[in-house]
Design a protein around this motif. Structure first.
Motif, PDB file in Angstrom:
ATOM      1  N   ARG A 167       0.831  -1.195   0.000  1.00  0.00           N
ATOM      2  CA  ARG A 167       0.000   0.000   0.000  1.00  0.00           C
ATOM      3  C   ARG A 167       0.867   1.247   0.000  1.00  0.00           C
ATOM      4  O   ARG A 167       1.903   1.303   0.649  1.00  0.00           O
ATOM      5  CB  ARG A 167      -0.959  -0.017   1.195  1.00  0.00           C
ATOM      6  N   GLY A 168       0.383   2.243  -0.753  1.00  0.00           N
ATOM      7  CA  GLY A 168       1.152   3.461  -0.949  1.00  0.00           C
ATOM      8  C   GLY A 168       1.964   3.365  -2.213  1.00  0.00           C
ATOM      9  O   GLY A 168       3.080   2.830  -2.211  1.00  0.00           O
ATOM     10  N   CYS A 169       1.421   3.828  -3.342  1.00  0.00           N
ATOM     11  CA  CYS A 169       2.100   3.666  -4.627  1.00  0.00           C
ATOM     12  C   CYS A 169       1.547   4.674  -5.622  1.00  0.00           C
ATOM     13  O   CYS A 169       0.554   5.355  -5.359  1.00  0.00           O
ATOM     14  CB  CYS A 169       1.907   2.248  -5.168  1.00  0.00           C
ATOM     15  N   VAL A 170       2.205   4.768  -6.760  1.00  0.00           N
ATOM     16  CA  VAL A 170       1.611   5.412  -7.923  1.00  0.00           C
ATOM     17  C   VAL A 170       1.192   4.285  -8.852  1.00  0.00           C
ATOM     18  O   VAL A 170       1.857   3.247  -8.925  1.00  0.00           O
ATOM     19  CB  VAL A 170       2.588   6.385  -8.631  1.00  0.00           C
TER      20      VAL A 170
ATOM     21  N   LEU B  98       7.582  11.010  -5.480  1.00  0.00           N
ATOM     22  CA  LEU B  98       6.861  10.720  -4.240  1.00  0.00           C
ATOM     23  C   LEU B  98       7.583   9.703  -3.358  1.00  0.00           C
ATOM     24  O   LEU B  98       7.184   9.482  -2.206  1.00  0.00           O
ATOM     25  CB  LEU B  98       5.454  10.213  -4.557  1.00  0.00           C
TER      26      LEU B  98
ATOM     27  N   VAL C  37       7.722   6.394  -3.749  1.00  0.00           N
ATOM     28  CA  VAL C  37       6.915   5.186  -3.561  1.00  0.00           C
ATOM     29  C   VAL C  37       7.063   4.288  -4.791  1.00  0.00           C
ATOM     30  O   VAL C  37       7.505   4.751  -5.852  1.00  0.00           O
ATOM     31  CB  VAL C  37       5.423   5.533  -3.336  1.00  0.00           C
TER      32      VAL C  37
ATOM     33  N   GLU D 189      -3.989   2.034  -1.650  1.00  0.00           N
ATOM     34  CA  GLU D 189      -3.736   3.359  -1.054  1.00  0.00           C
ATOM     35  C   GLU D 189      -2.951   4.229  -2.041  1.00  0.00           C
ATOM     36  O   GLU D 189      -1.877   4.752  -1.759  1.00  0.00           O
ATOM     37  CB  GLU D 189      -2.992   3.239   0.275  1.00  0.00           C
TER      38      GLU D 189
ATOM     39  N   ARG E 187      -1.347   6.947  -4.294  1.00  0.00           N
ATOM     40  CA  ARG E 187      -0.965   8.353  -4.085  1.00  0.00           C
ATOM     41  C   ARG E 187      -1.153   9.167  -5.357  1.00  0.00           C
ATOM     42  O   ARG E 187      -1.442  10.357  -5.312  1.00  0.00           O
ATOM     43  CB  ARG E 187       0.505   8.411  -3.660  1.00  0.00           C
ATOM     44  N   HIS E 188      -0.947   8.517  -6.486  1.00  0.00           N
ATOM     45  CA  HIS E 188      -1.111   9.179  -7.787  1.00  0.00           C
ATOM     46  C   HIS E 188      -1.544   8.133  -8.790  1.00  0.00           C
ATOM     47  O   HIS E 188      -1.081   6.990  -8.764  1.00  0.00           O
ATOM     48  CB  HIS E 188       0.186   9.843  -8.235  1.00  0.00           C
TER      49      HIS E 188
ATOM     50  N   PHE F 183      -5.757  11.936  -3.407  1.00  0.00           N
ATOM     51  CA  PHE F 183      -4.688  11.514  -4.316  1.00  0.00           C
ATOM     52  C   PHE F 183      -4.773  12.357  -5.580  1.00  0.00           C
ATOM     53  O   PHE F 183      -5.693  13.159  -5.751  1.00  0.00           O
ATOM     54  CB  PHE F 183      -4.763  10.011  -4.624  1.00  0.00           C
ATOM     55  N   THR F 184      -3.804  12.221  -6.451  1.00  0.00           N
ATOM     56  CA  THR F 184      -3.804  12.985  -7.695  1.00  0.00           C
ATOM     57  C   THR F 184      -3.996  12.043  -8.868  1.00  0.00           C
ATOM     58  O   THR F 184      -3.698  10.852  -8.792  1.00  0.00           O
ATOM     59  CB  THR F 184      -2.487  13.763  -7.881  1.00  0.00           C
TER      60      THR F 184
END
Length: 312
Positions: free
Chosen positions: A15-18, A45, A47, A116, A118-119, A148-149
């Motif tokens: 979790r936590g990625c583009v 970022l 990640v 999760e 992030r982008h 997120f973007t």
């Protein structure tokens, strides 16, 4: 590169990625542009980058007989994605459960709870969710709300036309391997293991490597000038891909490759076959003797073409 099969196999460290989402069939220059931007955002970022794809591909699920032939099998696709610097692939089974997810449920379960994210980087024509109700505007609103973007990738064009898997297939079908190579960034290749076949080629003075296709349909049919990579060296040859109408068969597509002046045992090895030029369509011959004559002509044409030609 790490492969995660299914949401149920995601762990906290995933979790936590583009991320980006799509079929990535062929990993052509349009895909490569998306992946390049994905790498940039991942570095910014701090990640990992993640590609989300589906097996089977959605069109194969909805219309198994009418779906287009794949440019790359999953194994080949993963190798191409790894070569583009992707850190992780999440492969989701496209089944009734996934097909019924609404766009909102897909965002929540896959992008938020699962990754999760992030982008998110998506193609300019990306649609998702039940009945393809989700689009870029839907994602932009979800991104604003959830923190997120999201960015729409710029279209990559060659000769003022958008690069796409469909257009690559069209170029292959018309025998335009120059255009196909420009869109792919490499010659079109098929990779497969060499299996024991009917040994008919030996009777026709043209022993062939029977390359396993492992696909319902092939994007090519006919006789082609090819090269195969053997021990790091490109080896010239000629190949037939199709259902072999002149001999008794199972009706499935086969790839048979005759390598010029090659003497060696290839059984069990994985062979990478690059396609360069179409000689003729596959056709039915009235006798094995007529088939033998046609094969001899194909080999002569291959020798004439490859004489003094650089291989790649």
């Amino acid at each position: 590169m790490q492969l995660v099969r299914g949401l149920h196999n995601l762990r906290p460290q995933h979790r936590g990625c583009v991320a980006t989402i799509g079929n990535f069939d062929g990993v052509h220059r349009g895909h490569q542009a998306i992946l390049a931007r994905l790498r940039e955002r991942a570095a910014e970022l701090g990640v990992p980058s993640c590609v989300v794809l589906f097996e089977p591909q959605p069109r194969e699920y909805f219309d198994p007989k009418g779906a287009p032939a794949r440019l790359s099998r999953l194994r080949d696709k993963l190798a191409l994605l790894a070569a583009e610097g992707v850190d992780r692939v999440l492969c989701l089974a496209f089944n009734p459960r996934l097909r019924e997810l609404s766009a909102a449920e897909f965002v929540q379960r896959v992008l938020l709870d699962g990754l999760e994210v992030r982008h998110l980087e998506v193609g300019d024509d990306f649609r998702f969710g039940c009945d393809r109700a989700g689009d870029f505007a839907f994602l932009a609103e979800a991104a604003r709300r959830e923190g997120f973007t999201v960015e729409a990738a710029k279209t990559v064009e060659i000769d003022a036309e958008r690069v796409s898997s469909t257009r690559v297939r069209q170029a292959l079908a018309s025998g335009d391997f120059v255009l196909a190579e420009r869109m792919l960034g490499r010659p079109f290749r098929i990779v497969g293991r060499v299996l024991h076949g009917q040994k008919l080629g030996r009777q026709l003075n043209a022993p062939t490597a029977n390359v396993q296709l492992k696909r319902k349909r092939a994007p090519l049919t006919g006789v082609y000038l090819v090269s195969a990579e053997i021990d790091g060296r490109p080896w010239p040859g000629v190949a037939n891909i199709g259902v072999r109408p002149s001999v008794a068969g199972d009706g499935s597509a086969h790839l048979e490759v005759h390598l010029l002046d090659f003497a060696g045992d290839l059984y069990g090895r994985r062979l990478t076959v690059a396609f360069h030029h179409k000689l003729r369509d596959e056709q039915r011959f009235a006798s094995l003797e007529a088939l033998k004559t046609a094969i001899a002509a194909d080999i002569a044409a291959a020798r004439a073409h490859w004489h003094g030609q650089p291989l790649k």
